[in-house]
Design a protein around this motif. Structure first.
Motif, PDB file in Angstrom:
ATOM      1  N   VAL A  79      49.601 -35.774 -43.936  1.00 43.62           N
ATOM      2  CA  VAL A  79      49.090 -35.246 -45.202  1.00 43.62           C
ATOM      3  C   VAL A  79      49.839 -33.983 -45.597  1.00 43.62           C
ATOM      4  CG1 VAL A  79      47.056 -34.289 -46.349  1.00 43.62           C
ATOM      5  CG2 VAL A  79      46.824 -36.260 -44.831  1.00 43.62           C
ATOM      6  N   ARG A  80      50.261 -33.201 -44.603  1.00 39.17           N
ATOM      7  CA  ARG A  80      50.930 -31.948 -44.924  1.00 39.17           C
ATOM      8  C   ARG A  80      52.270 -32.183 -45.614  1.00 39.17           C
ATOM      9  NH1 ARG A  80      53.767 -27.238 -41.554  1.00 39.17           N
ATOM     10  NH2 ARG A  80      55.324 -28.860 -41.604  1.00 39.17           N
ATOM     11  N   THR A  81      52.938 -33.294 -45.326  1.00 39.52           N
ATOM     12  CA  THR A  81      54.181 -33.610 -46.023  1.00 39.52           C
ATOM     13  C   THR A  81      53.950 -33.706 -47.521  1.00 39.52           C
ATOM     14  OG1 THR A  81      55.045 -34.811 -44.102  1.00 39.52           O
ATOM     15  CG2 THR A  81      56.046 -35.284 -46.241  1.00 39.52           C
ATOM     16  N   TRP A  82      52.901 -34.394 -47.911  1.00 43.65           N
ATOM     17  CA  TRP A  82      52.615 -34.594 -49.331  1.00 43.65           C
ATOM     18  C   TRP A  82      52.015 -33.341 -49.962  1.00 43.65           C
ATOM     19  CZ3 TRP A  82      55.028 -38.737 -50.884  1.00 43.65           C
ATOM     20  CH2 TRP A  82      55.273 -39.747 -49.964  1.00 43.65           C
ATOM     21  N   SER A  83      51.240 -32.579 -49.201  1.00 46.14           N
ATOM     22  CA  SER A  83      50.711 -31.332 -49.752  1.00 46.14           C
ATOM     23  C   SER A  83      51.829 -30.309 -49.948  1.00 46.14           C
ATOM     24  CB  SER A  83      49.620 -30.764 -48.839  1.00 46.14           C
ATOM     25  OG  SER A  83      50.143 -30.387 -47.584  1.00 46.14           O
ATOM     26  N   THR A  84      52.862 -30.359 -49.087  1.00 47.77           N
ATOM     27  CA  THR A  84      54.014 -29.478 -49.264  1.00 47.77           C
ATOM     28  C   THR A  84      54.784 -29.837 -50.522  1.00 47.77           C
ATOM     29  OG1 THR A  84      54.219 -29.156 -46.866  1.00 47.77           O
ATOM     30  CG2 THR A  84      56.139 -28.633 -48.205  1.00 47.77           C
ATOM     31  N   LEU A  85      54.958 -31.146 -50.764  1.00 44.38           N
ATOM     32  CA  LEU A  85      55.610 -31.580 -52.002  1.00 44.38           C
ATOM     33  C   LEU A  85      54.817 -31.116 -53.222  1.00 44.38           C
ATOM     34  CD1 LEU A  85      56.678 -35.233 -51.067  1.00 44.38           C
ATOM     35  CD2 LEU A  85      58.156 -33.238 -51.305  1.00 44.38           C
ATOM     36  N   LEU A  86      53.500 -31.233 -53.155  1.00 42.71           N
ATOM     37  CA  LEU A  86      52.651 -30.772 -54.255  1.00 42.71           C
ATOM     38  C   LEU A  86      52.823 -29.282 -54.484  1.00 42.71           C
ATOM     39  CD1 LEU A  86      50.384 -31.167 -56.330  1.00 42.71           C
ATOM     40  CD2 LEU A  86      48.736 -30.865 -54.460  1.00 42.71           C
ATOM     41  N   TYR A  87      52.859 -28.508 -53.399  1.00 40.86           N
ATOM     42  CA  TYR A  87      53.031 -27.059 -53.515  1.00 40.86           C
ATOM     43  C   TYR A  87      54.356 -26.720 -54.202  1.00 40.86           C
ATOM     44  CZ  TYR A  87      53.714 -22.194 -52.071  1.00 40.86           C
ATOM     45  OH  TYR A  87      53.958 -20.836 -52.062  1.00 40.86           O
ATOM     46  N   MET A  88      55.420 -27.402 -53.814  1.00 39.79           N
ATOM     47  CA  MET A  88      56.731 -27.096 -54.390  1.00 39.79           C
ATOM     48  C   MET A  88      56.810 -27.490 -55.857  1.00 39.79           C
ATOM     49  SD  MET A  88      59.346 -27.920 -51.264  1.00 39.79           S
ATOM     50  CE  MET A  88      59.304 -26.859 -49.803  1.00 39.79           C
ATOM     51  N   LEU A  89      56.128 -28.561 -56.234  1.00 38.49           N
ATOM     52  CA  LEU A  89      56.075 -28.915 -57.655  1.00 38.49           C
ATOM     53  C   LEU A  89      55.246 -27.896 -58.437  1.00 38.49           C
ATOM     54  CD1 LEU A  89      55.579 -32.793 -57.427  1.00 38.49           C
ATOM     55  CD2 LEU A  89      57.664 -31.566 -58.075  1.00 38.49           C
ATOM     56  N   MET A  90      54.188 -27.410 -57.828  1.00 39.44           N
ATOM     57  CA  MET A  90      53.327 -26.417 -58.483  1.00 39.44           C
ATOM     58  C   MET A  90      54.030 -25.083 -58.680  1.00 39.44           C
ATOM     59  SD  MET A  90      49.741 -27.056 -56.459  1.00 39.44           S
ATOM     60  CE  MET A  90      49.250 -25.359 -56.842  1.00 39.44           C
ATOM     61  N   MET A  91      55.025 -24.794 -57.833  1.00 40.71           N
ATOM     62  CA  MET A  91      55.649 -23.474 -57.888  1.00 40.71           C
ATOM     63  C   MET A  91      56.396 -23.216 -59.185  1.00 40.71           C
ATOM     64  SD  MET A  91      55.017 -21.305 -55.585  1.00 40.71           S
ATOM     65  CE  MET A  91      56.384 -20.167 -55.860  1.00 40.71           C
ATOM     66  N   LEU A  92      56.861 -24.263 -59.866  1.00 40.77           N
ATOM     67  CA  LEU A  92      57.546 -24.024 -61.140  1.00 40.77           C
ATOM     68  C   LEU A  92      56.581 -23.502 -62.205  1.00 40.77           C
ATOM     69  CD1 LEU A  92      59.999 -24.035 -62.917  1.00 40.77           C
ATOM     70  CD2 LEU A  92      59.638 -26.461 -63.367  1.00 40.77           C
ATOM     71  N   PRO A  93      55.478 -24.205 -62.511  1.00 43.07           N
ATOM     72  CA  PRO A  93      54.550 -23.629 -63.499  1.00 43.07           C
ATOM     73  C   PRO A  93      53.937 -22.317 -63.031  1.00 43.07           C
ATOM     74  CG  PRO A  93      53.611 -25.610 -62.491  1.00 43.07           C
ATOM     75  CD  PRO A  93      55.041 -25.556 -62.089  1.00 43.07           C
ATOM     76  N   LEU A  94      53.641 -22.218 -61.732  1.00 46.12           N
ATOM     77  CA  LEU A  94      53.096 -20.956 -61.231  1.00 46.12           C
ATOM     78  C   LEU A  94      54.114 -19.834 -61.361  1.00 46.12           C
ATOM     79  CD1 LEU A  94      51.162 -22.048 -58.007  1.00 46.12           C
ATOM     80  CD2 LEU A  94      50.198 -21.311 -60.183  1.00 46.12           C
ATOM     81  N   GLY A  95      55.374 -20.142 -61.052  1.00 47.51           N
ATOM     82  CA  GLY A  95      56.418 -19.123 -61.169  1.00 47.51           C
ATOM     83  C   GLY A  95      56.590 -18.641 -62.596  1.00 47.51           C
ATOM     84  N   ILE A  96      56.511 -19.566 -63.557  1.00 47.11           N
ATOM     85  CA  ILE A  96      56.606 -19.178 -64.969  1.00 47.11           C
ATOM     86  C   ILE A  96      55.437 -18.274 -65.353  1.00 47.11           C
ATOM     87  CG2 ILE A  96      56.549 -20.048 -67.326  1.00 47.11           C
ATOM     88  CD1 ILE A  96      57.993 -22.549 -66.309  1.00 47.11           C
ATOM     89  N   VAL A  97      54.229 -18.670 -64.924  1.00 45.02           N
ATOM     90  CA  VAL A  97      53.043 -17.861 -65.246  1.00 45.02           C
ATOM     91  C   VAL A  97      53.133 -16.493 -64.576  1.00 45.02           C
ATOM     92  CG1 VAL A  97      50.545 -17.694 -64.952  1.00 45.02           C
ATOM     93  CG2 VAL A  97      51.570 -19.867 -65.625  1.00 45.02           C
ATOM     94  N   TYR A  98      53.481 -16.468 -63.289  1.00 42.00           N
ATOM     95  CA  TYR A  98      53.560 -15.193 -62.572  1.00 42.00           C
ATOM     96  C   TYR A  98      54.582 -14.262 -63.219  1.00 42.00           C
ATOM     97  CZ  TYR A  98      50.966 -17.429 -58.729  1.00 42.00           C
ATOM     98  OH  TYR A  98      50.009 -18.067 -57.965  1.00 42.00           O
ATOM     99  N   PHE A  99      55.767 -14.797 -63.508  1.00 43.53           N
ATOM    100  CA  PHE A  99      56.822 -13.971 -64.095  1.00 43.53           C
ATOM    101  C   PHE A  99      56.398 -13.448 -65.461  1.00 43.53           C
ATOM    102  CE2 PHE A  99      60.684 -13.227 -66.515  1.00 43.53           C
ATOM    103  CZ  PHE A  99      61.479 -12.531 -65.616  1.00 43.53           C
ATOM    104  N   THR A 100      55.824 -14.331 -66.283  1.00 42.19           N
ATOM    105  CA  THR A 100      55.417 -13.936 -67.629  1.00 42.19           C
ATOM    106  C   THR A 100      54.314 -12.885 -67.582  1.00 42.19           C
ATOM    107  OG1 THR A 100      55.958 -16.152 -68.442  1.00 42.19           O
ATOM    108  CG2 THR A 100      54.545 -14.784 -69.828  1.00 42.19           C
ATOM    109  N   VAL A 101      53.316 -13.105 -66.728  1.00 38.13           N
ATOM    110  CA  VAL A 101      52.206 -12.159 -66.637  1.00 38.13           C
ATOM    111  C   VAL A 101      52.689 -10.797 -66.167  1.00 38.13           C
ATOM    112  CG1 VAL A 101      50.102 -11.622 -65.349  1.00 38.13           C
ATOM    113  CG2 VAL A 101      50.408 -13.893 -66.337  1.00 38.13           C
ATOM    114  N   SER A 102      53.503 -10.787 -65.120  1.00 35.68           N
ATOM    115  CA  SER A 102      53.944  -9.509 -64.561  1.00 35.68           C
ATOM    116  C   SER A 102      54.835  -8.752 -65.532  1.00 35.68           C
ATOM    117  CB  SER A 102      54.678  -9.742 -63.239  1.00 35.68           C
ATOM    118  OG  SER A 102      55.797 -10.604 -63.416  1.00 35.68           O
ATOM    119  N   VAL A 103      55.811  -9.444 -66.131  1.00 34.76           N
ATOM    120  CA  VAL A 103      56.727  -8.762 -67.056  1.00 34.76           C
ATOM    121  C   VAL A 103      55.981  -8.295 -68.305  1.00 34.76           C
ATOM    122  CG1 VAL A 103      58.728  -9.080 -68.550  1.00 34.76           C
ATOM    123  CG2 VAL A 103      58.778  -9.947 -66.213  1.00 34.76           C
ATOM    124  N   THR A 104      55.144  -9.150 -68.866  1.00 28.77           N
ATOM    125  CA  THR A 104      54.423  -8.788 -70.096  1.00 28.77           C
ATOM    126  C   THR A 104      53.454  -7.636 -69.858  1.00 28.77           C
ATOM    127  OG1 THR A 104      54.571 -11.082 -70.876  1.00 28.77           O
ATOM    128  CG2 THR A 104      52.944  -9.661 -71.928  1.00 28.77           C
TER     129      THR A 104
END
Length: 318
Positions: free
Chosen positions: A204-229
């Motif tokens: 299960v951890r293999t697939w949860s890791t894939l999910l985490y890495m896919l989530m990091m793009l939208p999360l990264g955009i939100v984190y960067f935007t929130v912090s910079v703004t």
């Protein structure tokens, strides 16, 4: 790990039994610590077994018990070592504050606040990389799965994902302070290569890791935007009144949009803040700055828990 006197009559007679006993002895410990301990134990016992051909697992375990220790002793040593290591690695804690104002403004003295901010800014780059790697690797591997080269590519891709999860874990632990594994999962050396491949696909951890890495793009955009703004607005609200007071900007210049510092052809550098409102804007900017610091630290804590849940195996050892 020394154990001067060892009663070998109660030692496990196989490596899987030893690891299962060790896992039970570490019940309640941090899952990342359990993973590291199981990895180290299996690596050590398997290497000793390989160096002593002709001896059974029970004989090897009995022979190394005095140097490595019984499962209960190993668990105690890992617990004690973890406390020592975490104490040494933990950044200096800010002085305790009891007042509400002290706790509010004390966030500026917490090193974890700034490491969380750096992680949020960095997450845009790591999110793009993880997302690209997963989408490209998975699509290419699946596209070639019916060709002879497709299956090896898929296996290599899953292996690379596990390596990346360790890299991400180190970033999370160093910057966000959440304990993450320092060793990979290592519970299959006694199994055939086909069984290991099957374990990789069914873990299960293999697939949860894939999910985490896919989530990091939208999360990264939100984190960067929130912090910079957030910090851009807060710092501009602080800078505008100060520039007016020291004579570097003219007050009350009309700006295009909601901005505090603008360029005026008539009076040079100016602000959209009237003179009477500059103290209020300054106080609002300082307040927003500290609110932003609290927000950053809170996001860092929540993200650390999410990473722990998706990247660390918490199921029972098998």
């Amino acid at each position: 790990m020394n154990s001067p006197q060892m009663n070998t009559s109660h030692l496990p007679t196989s490596i899987p039994a030893y690891l299962e006993h060790l896992r039970r002895a570490l019940a309640g410990a941090d899952p990342a610590l359990v993973q590291d301990a199981l990895y180290d134990a299996e690596e050590y016992l398997r290497s000793e077994l390989a160096e002593q051909p002709g001896r059974s697992e029970a004989e090897v375990i009995a022979a190394v018990a005095s140097s490595y220790g019984a499962p209960d002793e190993v668990a105690d040593i890992y617990r004690d070592t973890e406390v020592t290591v975490q104490t040494a690695l933990r950044p200096p804690a800010p002085a305790p504050r009891t007042s509400l104002a002290g706790r509010f403004f004390g966030v500026a003295a917490d090193p974890r606040t700034y490491s969380s901010l750096f992680y949020m800014v960095l997450s845009l780059a790591t999110g793009i990389f993880y997302f690209t790697w997963v989408v490209t690797g998975f699509s290419v591997s699946l596209g070639l799965v019916f060709v002879l080269i497709g299956i090896p590519l898929l296996i290599l891709f899953f292996g690379s994902v596990r390596v990346l999860s360790l890299v991400e874990g180190r970033l999370v632990e160093v910057m966000l302070g959440e304990r993450m594994p320092r060793r990979p999962l290592y519970a299959a050396r006694g199994r055939s290569w086909l069984q290991r491949i099957g374990d990789m696909f069914t873990d299960v951890r293999t697939w949860s890791t894939l999910l985490y890495m896919l989530m990091m793009l939208p999360l990264g955009i939100v984190y960067f935007t929130v912090s910079v703004t957030a910090f851009s607005i807060a710092l501009s609200m602080i800078a505008a009144p100060l520039m007016v007071w020291v004579g570097l900007a003219a007050p009350g210049v009309t700006a295009y949009g909601w901005t505090f510092i603008s360029w005026s052809e008539r009076s040079g550098l100016g602000t959209s803040v009237p003179l009477w409102a500059t103290p209020l804007v300054l106080m609002a900017g300082v307040l927003m700055l500290f609110v932003s610091l609290h927000l950053v630290r809170g996001i860092g804590r929540v993200h650390g828990l999410v990473a722990k849940h998706l990247l660390v195996r918490t199921a029972q050892y098998s």
